[in-house]
Motif scaffolding. Structure first.
Motif, PDB file in Angstrom:
ATOM      1  N   VAL A  20      49.403  52.607  56.425  1.00  0.00           N
ATOM      2  CA  VAL A  20      49.983  51.341  56.885  1.00  0.00           C
ATOM      3  C   VAL A  20      48.905  50.269  56.982  1.00  0.00           C
ATOM      4  CG1 VAL A  20      51.115  50.193  58.824  1.00  0.00           C
ATOM      5  CG2 VAL A  20      51.915  52.436  58.069  1.00  0.00           C
ATOM      6  N   GLY A  21      47.747  50.618  57.428  1.00  0.00           N
ATOM      7  CA  GLY A  21      46.659  49.650  57.554  1.00  0.00           C
ATOM      8  C   GLY A  21      46.310  49.018  56.218  1.00  0.00           C
ATOM      9  N   ARG A  22      46.173  49.835  55.157  1.00  0.00           N
ATOM     10  CA  ARG A  22      45.862  49.305  53.827  1.00  0.00           C
ATOM     11  C   ARG A  22      47.002  48.454  53.296  1.00  0.00           C
ATOM     12  NH1 ARG A  22      44.114  54.783  52.835  1.00  0.00           N
ATOM     13  NH2 ARG A  22      41.828  54.936  52.924  1.00  0.00           N
ATOM     14  N   CYS A  23      48.206  48.933  53.513  1.00  0.00           N
ATOM     15  CA  CYS A  23      49.385  48.217  53.006  1.00  0.00           C
ATOM     16  C   CYS A  23      49.480  46.815  53.623  1.00  0.00           C
ATOM     17  CB  CYS A  23      50.642  49.035  53.322  1.00  0.00           C
ATOM     18  SG  CYS A  23      52.192  48.146  53.020  1.00  0.00           S
ATOM     19  N   LEU A  24      49.353  46.742  54.949  1.00  0.00           N
ATOM     20  CA  LEU A  24      49.474  45.432  55.602  1.00  0.00           C
ATOM     21  C   LEU A  24      48.307  44.523  55.253  1.00  0.00           C
ATOM     22  CD1 LEU A  24      50.777  46.546  59.129  1.00  0.00           C
ATOM     23  CD2 LEU A  24      52.099  45.643  57.218  1.00  0.00           C
ATOM     24  N   SER A  25      47.108  45.081  55.112  1.00  0.00           N
ATOM     25  CA  SER A  25      45.946  44.267  54.729  1.00  0.00           C
ATOM     26  C   SER A  25      46.148  43.683  53.331  1.00  0.00           C
ATOM     27  CB  SER A  25      44.675  45.122  54.746  1.00  0.00           C
ATOM     28  OG  SER A  25      44.425  45.598  56.049  1.00  0.00           O
ATOM     29  N   LYS A  26      46.712  44.485  52.453  1.00  0.00           N
ATOM     30  CA  LYS A  26      46.950  44.024  51.084  1.00  0.00           C
ATOM     31  C   LYS A  26      47.989  42.907  51.077  1.00  0.00           C
ATOM     32  CE  LYS A  26      48.201  45.791  46.516  1.00  0.00           C
ATOM     33  NZ  LYS A  26      48.603  46.992  45.736  1.00  0.00           N
ATOM     34  N   VAL A  31      48.525  40.782  53.408  1.00  0.00           N
ATOM     35  CA  VAL A  31      47.900  39.549  53.866  1.00  0.00           C
ATOM     36  C   VAL A  31      47.029  38.957  52.767  1.00  0.00           C
ATOM     37  CG1 VAL A  31      46.224  38.591  55.495  1.00  0.00           C
ATOM     38  CG2 VAL A  31      47.969  40.180  56.298  1.00  0.00           C
ATOM     39  N   ALA A  32      46.260  39.794  52.094  1.00  0.00           N
ATOM     40  CA  ALA A  32      45.360  39.313  51.042  1.00  0.00           C
ATOM     41  C   ALA A  32      46.141  38.697  49.897  1.00  0.00           C
ATOM     42  CB  ALA A  32      44.498  40.468  50.545  1.00  0.00           C
ATOM     43  N   GLU A  33      47.309  39.229  49.593  1.00  0.00           N
ATOM     44  CA  GLU A  33      48.124  38.718  48.484  1.00  0.00           C
ATOM     45  C   GLU A  33      49.096  37.640  48.951  1.00  0.00           C
ATOM     46  OE1 GLU A  33      50.003  42.136  46.869  1.00  0.00           O
ATOM     47  OE2 GLU A  33      48.169  42.914  45.938  1.00  0.00           O
ATOM     48  N   ASP A  34      48.947  37.237  50.204  1.00  0.00           N
ATOM     49  CA  ASP A  34      49.751  36.167  50.771  1.00  0.00           C
ATOM     50  C   ASP A  34      51.241  36.480  50.758  1.00  0.00           C
ATOM     51  OD1 ASP A  34      49.868  33.802  52.127  1.00  0.00           O
ATOM     52  OD2 ASP A  34      50.123  32.583  50.311  1.00  0.00           O
ATOM     53  N   GLN A  35      51.522  37.787  50.889  1.00  0.00           N
ATOM     54  CA  GLN A  35      52.932  38.165  50.993  1.00  0.00           C
ATOM     55  C   GLN A  35      53.433  37.854  52.397  1.00  0.00           C
ATOM     56  OE1 GLN A  35      53.942  42.070  49.581  1.00  0.00           O
ATOM     57  NE2 GLN A  35      52.251  42.085  48.088  1.00  0.00           N
ATOM     58  N   LYS A  36      54.712  37.702  52.496  1.00  0.00           N
ATOM     59  CA  LYS A  36      55.305  37.273  53.755  1.00  0.00           C
ATOM     60  C   LYS A  36      55.282  38.408  54.779  1.00  0.00           C
ATOM     61  CE  LYS A  36      59.448  35.148  55.733  1.00  0.00           C
ATOM     62  NZ  LYS A  36      60.831  34.679  55.478  1.00  0.00           N
ATOM     63  N   ASP A  42      38.292  35.134  53.294  1.00  0.00           N
ATOM     64  CA  ASP A  42      38.122  33.686  53.179  1.00  0.00           C
ATOM     65  C   ASP A  42      37.665  33.311  51.778  1.00  0.00           C
ATOM     66  OD1 ASP A  42      38.865  33.451  55.770  1.00  0.00           O
ATOM     67  OD2 ASP A  42      36.805  33.345  56.570  1.00  0.00           O
ATOM     68  N   GLY A  43      36.816  34.138  51.150  1.00  0.00           N
ATOM     69  CA  GLY A  43      36.365  33.875  49.779  1.00  0.00           C
ATOM     70  C   GLY A  43      37.512  33.948  48.792  1.00  0.00           C
ATOM     71  N   THR A  44      38.409  34.888  49.016  1.00  0.00           N
ATOM     72  CA  THR A  44      39.584  35.002  48.140  1.00  0.00           C
ATOM     73  C   THR A  44      40.437  33.749  48.218  1.00  0.00           C
ATOM     74  OG1 THR A  44      39.610  37.387  48.508  1.00  0.00           O
ATOM     75  CG2 THR A  44      41.622  36.401  47.660  1.00  0.00           C
ATOM     76  N   LEU A  45      40.602  33.235  49.449  1.00  0.00           N
ATOM     77  CA  LEU A  45      41.366  32.008  49.605  1.00  0.00           C
ATOM     78  C   LEU A  45      40.687  30.852  48.876  1.00  0.00           C
ATOM     79  CD1 LEU A  45      42.425  32.227  53.363  1.00  0.00           C
ATOM     80  CD2 LEU A  45      43.802  32.694  51.323  1.00  0.00           C
ATOM     81  N   ALA A  46      39.355  30.799  48.896  1.00  0.00           N
ATOM     82  CA  ALA A  46      38.620  29.746  48.180  1.00  0.00           C
ATOM     83  C   ALA A  46      38.822  29.881  46.680  1.00  0.00           C
ATOM     84  CB  ALA A  46      37.134  29.841  48.531  1.00  0.00           C
ATOM     85  N   GLY A  47      38.859  31.103  46.157  1.00  0.00           N
ATOM     86  CA  GLY A  47      39.092  31.328  44.714  1.00  0.00           C
ATOM     87  C   GLY A  47      40.457  30.838  44.301  1.00  0.00           C
ATOM     88  N   LEU A  48      41.437  31.091  45.145  1.00  0.00           N
ATOM     89  CA  LEU A  48      42.790  30.622  44.841  1.00  0.00           C
ATOM     90  C   LEU A  48      42.814  29.100  44.755  1.00  0.00           C
ATOM     91  CD1 LEU A  48      44.900  32.985  47.131  1.00  0.00           C
ATOM     92  CD2 LEU A  48      44.764  33.011  44.621  1.00  0.00           C
ATOM     93  N   SER A  49      42.052  28.429  45.611  1.00  0.00           N
ATOM     94  CA  SER A  49      41.989  26.969  45.563  1.00  0.00           C
ATOM     95  C   SER A  49      41.415  26.479  44.240  1.00  0.00           C
ATOM     96  CB  SER A  49      41.132  26.463  46.740  1.00  0.00           C
ATOM     97  OG  SER A  49      41.002  25.074  46.690  1.00  0.00           O
ATOM     98  N   VAL A  50      40.379  27.170  43.735  1.00  0.00           N
ATOM     99  CA  VAL A  50      39.774  26.787  42.438  1.00  0.00           C
ATOM    100  C   VAL A  50      40.795  26.922  41.314  1.00  0.00           C
ATOM    101  CG1 VAL A  50      38.041  27.414  40.723  1.00  0.00           C
ATOM    102  CG2 VAL A  50      37.425  27.324  43.142  1.00  0.00           C
ATOM    103  N   LEU A  51      41.534  28.045  41.326  1.00  0.00           N
ATOM    104  CA  LEU A  51      42.554  28.262  40.289  1.00  0.00           C
ATOM    105  C   LEU A  51      43.589  27.151  40.307  1.00  0.00           C
ATOM    106  CD1 LEU A  51      43.128  32.133  40.550  1.00  0.00           C
ATOM    107  CD2 LEU A  51      41.819  30.886  38.831  1.00  0.00           C
ATOM    108  N   GLU A  52      43.958  26.729  41.532  1.00  0.00           N
ATOM    109  CA  GLU A  52      44.934  25.638  41.624  1.00  0.00           C
ATOM    110  C   GLU A  52      44.376  24.364  40.991  1.00  0.00           C
ATOM    111  OE1 GLU A  52      45.846  25.350  45.723  1.00  0.00           O
ATOM    112  OE2 GLU A  52      47.090  27.154  45.786  1.00  0.00           O
ATOM    113  N   LYS A  53      43.056  24.081  41.181  1.00  0.00           N
ATOM    114  CA  LYS A  53      42.420  22.891  40.588  1.00  0.00           C
ATOM    115  C   LYS A  53      42.434  22.947  39.057  1.00  0.00           C
ATOM    116  CE  LYS A  53      41.021  20.759  44.365  1.00  0.00           C
ATOM    117  NZ  LYS A  53      41.473  19.392  44.706  1.00  0.00           N
ATOM    118  N   ILE A  54      42.148  24.153  38.505  1.00  0.00           N
ATOM    119  CA  ILE A  54      42.135  24.290  37.039  1.00  0.00           C
ATOM    120  C   ILE A  54      43.524  24.061  36.465  1.00  0.00           C
ATOM    121  CG2 ILE A  54      41.779  25.944  35.141  1.00  0.00           C
ATOM    122  CD1 ILE A  54      39.564  27.213  36.772  1.00  0.00           C
TER     123      ILE A  54
END
Length: 899
Positions: free
Chosen positions: A784-790, A792-797, A819-831
């Motif tokens: 359950v810990g891995r599942c819920l962490s994933k 959150v990381a994948e921005d699932q509801k 936090d780094g993953t969230l920053a990467g997503l921001s870069v992709l949005e810019k591209i």
């Protein structure tokens, strides 16, 4: 003599100078000659008198004896210092001593030997006449009034008398020189010592042959011992039995004689009479003197073939000896210096008659650790062991409990600690004096297994099995047995004795020798007013409870170590915690009556009835659980994790929750046993329900809890109310350590997720959507810990409450990655925005599987491949230059000038 000297002095003053010189010289020679004559015996006249006695005639001329100058000159008896051959012993001398030459006590010795053989029953036929016996006794009685009567004794002890018994050291009393020689017996030459011993043996049988004893006790003997015939020590025995009725002078002299004879078994006529056979059987090679034979008999008195009469009389002597150290020759000699330096006050408080309360012996026992002589320590150890086995040899306890013993233990035979055990079992019915004295003695006995007779006897095999290399003293063997009290190899008898001792030990820190010594300073500093050490009874475990509550302030490592051992015993058996035992006695009887104590079973039982417990018991169990939270070794069930701790946590120092965190971190390992996993999960469940069960949170979050969750304190225990509050206010926590510990607690709760758990209940709905891998369930570690962490990381509801819990649970390094993953997503949005602005139809990037993976397409993909090829080729070229030597560094050296 004074008149003669006065006349000589007058004449001397009337002479002229030259005449005075000659007269002085002549007088000096005369005086010297007179002095020499006074010392010696007229040998010629002595021989004439001996011849006359041999022929049955009276002596021809008296013979003066002044061999020992410190004693008065005397005329020898019968002219030759022997029994008169013309008196009442004439016929007996002719019959028994015909071959003995008269003189110097030879006939007296012959007749005495005959008398001794008759008393032993070794003579058939004619025996000494009563008249001769009386004559012989009168001869010896007079002989002992002055050492010069006994030519052989005086000659043997002349030098010793001059050295130790000069005029300045003597009292004007009968037999003064002989009394003095007896007092310094160990310093005498061998010939004198032998002669003096002979007189002591004779006076031990007949009090009349001790001049001072005879003079001071004769009137008492006539009144109190009328009809008791002298001989075999009967008069002395009679006088001792009626000691309280004796005159003070007789009491003093009788005690002096008793002390004098204490070191030699043959001087105790009663023991000699009844113990001769046992001495030959058990102690035939023992050197006499210094109480050696007595000690040998004492050590063998419990042997099956030791005679009952000797044992009874010998133990009477031991009981008497316990009243006054002066009656113990070995103790008196070996502890001479320590008695003076440590127990001088007690010694000086004794009077010249026999002591009665063993005060010096008790002092030596109380200050045994401070004694300087090893032989003295050893002897005091023997005394304490002796007292622990038989109350008769413990004078203070025997006196204090005299009435209690008659009332409660009248039919209990002494020996084998039976009376002591009876008093202990009747503790609540004892008088105050008896109870206090008994407690003091128990404190002394806590020091060594030798002083715990029943336990040592019951655990003989176990001591050899478990503790064979453990040295005696400082309660080391007792501790060793306690550490194995639940071992399968321990016999029921030994286990019962060890358990009994543990339970009693828990009632007062002073009964735990090692804890008492190790924590002495801490008790004074941290718990000074908890229990008075002078109240004469157990403190009921209150001091131990105080130390546990304040153990964070304890600085001594030895104290911490011993306190931890105490806590281990308490967690295994509720009876080893006196405070908890009293608080939960009714609850145990109600809910756990069928549960056998040990291995923490009763504590588990009480925990299963937590909501039904009385407030006092619940509070006591709560305190115990808080202590257990710091170390898994305080949880008996974690014995199942011994291998896991040895493999995964061997470098982890136990304490402060470290070992449990290590086990949690390795819970997912393949070879982690199911038994250990069960214990970890149980503890995690307790921690999730009560913040005080989590050592890290309880230690670091006290202030934040008071500040933000004060209304939750004291309520909701077992329902995680405080932890929920800390999670809700996580952002406002001011203590960084507290925030870290709360994060860890939440993370571990998710890692060992259980539906309905207080801390993770907000994630139950989201956890239900998780798909466990093949062969696993939602209860499997980490699923359950891995599942819920994933998620959150994948921005699932996720539900807001669960997302917050997962975010708090993330460790600091994982949070940075998140936090780094969230920053990467921001870069992709810019591209993507750039592609749209320039009108490009194809996409430069594509995300798959959520935001954690990026796919490059089009010219961006080709450029990326080209860049990768350049990097690979460059790396290969660098390696080629490196290993072919073409790119090796060198140093340019330029020489210039001369040397």
């Amino acid at each position: 003599g004074f008149v003669r000297l006065l006349l000589l002095r007058t004449l001397y003053t009337m002479l002229n100078t030259r005449c005075r010189w000659w007269v002085g010289l002549i007088l000096g020679i005369c005086l010297l000659a007179g002095h020499v004559v006074a010392e010696e015996i007229d040998q010629a006249q002595l021989e004439d008198n001996e011849q006359a006695q041999a022929e049955g005639r009276e002596e021809e001329e008296p013979v003066v004896s002044h061999i020992v100058e410190a004693a008065d000159e005397v005329e020898l008896q019968s002219g030759d210092g022997d029994v008169d051959t013309t008196g009442r012993c004439a016929s007996d001398i002719t019959h028994f001593c015909a071959e003995v030459k008269p003189g110097e006590g030879r006939l007296g010795k012959c007749l005495t030997n005959q008398k001794n053989e008759e008393e032993k029953g070794n003579v058939d036929g004619r025996k000494l006449t009563d008249d001769c016996k009386e004559e012989l006794r009168n001869f010896k009685v007079e002989q002992r009034t002055n050492v010069n009567f006994d030519v052989k004794l005086a000659t043997s002890c002349k030098a010793d008398s001059e050295k130790y018994c000069n005029d300045a050291t003597l009292y004007p009393e009968p037999g003064a020189v002989l009394t003095c020689l007896r007092e310094v017996e160990e310093k005498l030459t061998e010939s004198c010592k032998t002669a003096v011993l002979t007189t002591k043996v004779e006076s031990a049988k007949d009090y009349g042959l001790d001049a001072m004893l005879h003079e001071l006790c004769e009137d008492d003997a006539k009144v109190l011992c009328e009809g008791v015939e002298p001989g075999e020590g009967k008069v002395q025995e009679c006088l001792r039995k009626k000691r309280v009725s004796l005159s003070w002078d007789c009491q003093e002299e009788l005690f002096r004689k008793e002390v004098e004879d204490a070191g030699n078994l043959q001087l105790n006529t009663v023991l000699t009479r009844v113990c001769t056979g046992d001495k030959k059987k058990f102690c035939k090679d023992v050197k006499p003197g210094m109480g050696n034979a007595k000690q040998c008999l004492e050590e063998h008195r419990n042997e099956p073939d030791f005679s009952a009469d000797c044992k009874a009389k010998f133990e009477e002597m031991m009981a008497r000896r316990a009243t006054d150290f002066r009656l113990d020759a070995k103790l008196r000699e070996q502890c001479r210096d320590d008695i003076e330096s440590i127990c001088g006050y007690e010694k000086d408080s004794l009077d010249s008659t026999a002591g009665y309360d063993g005060r010096v012996i008790e002092c030596l026992q109380d200050y045994r650790e401070e004694l300087t002589g090893e032989s003295c320590k050893s002897q005091v150890h023997v005394l304490t062991k002796r007292a622990a086995e038989d109350i008769r040899f413990d004078r203070p306890l025997a006196d204090a409990c005299y009435d209690d013993r008659k009332r409660l233990c009248e039919n209990v035979a002494p020996g084998s600690a039976r009376v002591l055990r009876c008093l202990q079992d009747s503790r609540e019915q004892l008088s105050y004096e008896c109870r206090a004295t008994l407690f003091d003695q128990e404190v002394r006995l806590a020091e060594d297994i030798d002083f715990k007779f029943p336990m040592k006897k019951a655990c003989t095999k176990e001591i050899k099995t478990f503790c064979k290399d453990v040295p005696h003293g400082h309660a080391r063997i007792i501790t060793c047995l306690q550490e194995h009290d639940e071992d399968d190899q321990m016999s029921p008898e030994c286990k019962a004795e060890v358990k009994r001792d543990e339970i009693r030990e828990a009632e007062d820190y002073r009964l735990n020798y090692r804890l008492n010594k190790a924590c002495d300073n801490e008790i004074d500093e941290l718990c000074p007013d908890v229990c008075s050490p002078f109240q004469g009874q157990a403190c009921g475990g209150t001091v131990i409870a105080c130390l546990k509550e304040k153990q964070e302030n304890i600085t001594s490592e030895d104290c911490k170590k011993e306190l931890f051992k105490t806590e281990v015993k308490e967690t295994k058996d509720f009876r080893n915690d006196a405070v908890l035992k009293e608080a939960c006695e009714d609850d145990v009887n109600q809910f756990c009556a069928d549960i056998s104590p040990g291995e923490g079973k009763v504590h588990d039982c009480l925990a299963s009835h937590k909501e039904e417990l009385s407030p006092k018991c619940r509070e006591a169990e709560q305190k115990l659980n808080e202590i257990q939270s710091s170390n898994v070794l305080l949880r008996p069930g974690f014995k199942a994790c011994s291998e896991e701790m040895a493999v995964y946590c061997k470098t982890i120092k136990p304490g402060k929750g470290r070992m449990f965190r290590c086990l949690q971190n390795n819970l997912g390992k393949v070879d982690f046993s199911s038994q250990c996993r069960e214990q970890v999960e149980k503890k995690q469940a307790r921690m999730a329900g009560n913040w005080k069960m989590d050592f890290g949170v309880a230690k670091n979050c006290k202030e934040d809890t008071k500040k933000m969750c004060s209304e939750k304190l004291g309520v909701g225990h077992g329902k995680g109310a405080v932890l929920k509050c800390l999670v809700e206010h996580h952002a406002q926590i001011t203590d960084g350590n507290c925030a870290t510990e709360v994060s860890r607690a939440v993370r571990m709760a998710l890692w060992q997720y259980r539906k309905g758990s207080a801390m993770t209940a907000a994630c139950d709905e989201d956890a239900a959507t998780c798909q466990p891998p093949s062969g696993k369930t939602l209860k499997s570690v980490g699923v359950v810990g891995r599942c819920l962490s994933k998620k959150v990381a994948e921005d699932q509801k996720l539900t807001p409450g669960c997302k917050s819990i997962v975010s708090i649970a993330a460790p600091k390094d994982s949070k940075q990655l998140f936090d780094g993953t969230l920053a990467g997503l921001s870069v992709l949005e810019k591209i993507t925005s750039l592609e749209k602005s320039v009108g490009m139809k194809g996409t430069l990037v594509e995300t798959k599987g959520g935001s954690s993976m990026v796919t490059l397409t089009g010219w961006i993909a080709l450029a990326s491949i080209g860049a990768l090829i350049v990097v690979i080729v460059g790396g290969i070229y660098w390696l080629y230059r490196k290993y072919t030597g073409k790119d090796r560094p060198y140093t340019l050296v330029v020489k210039g000038g001369d040397v």
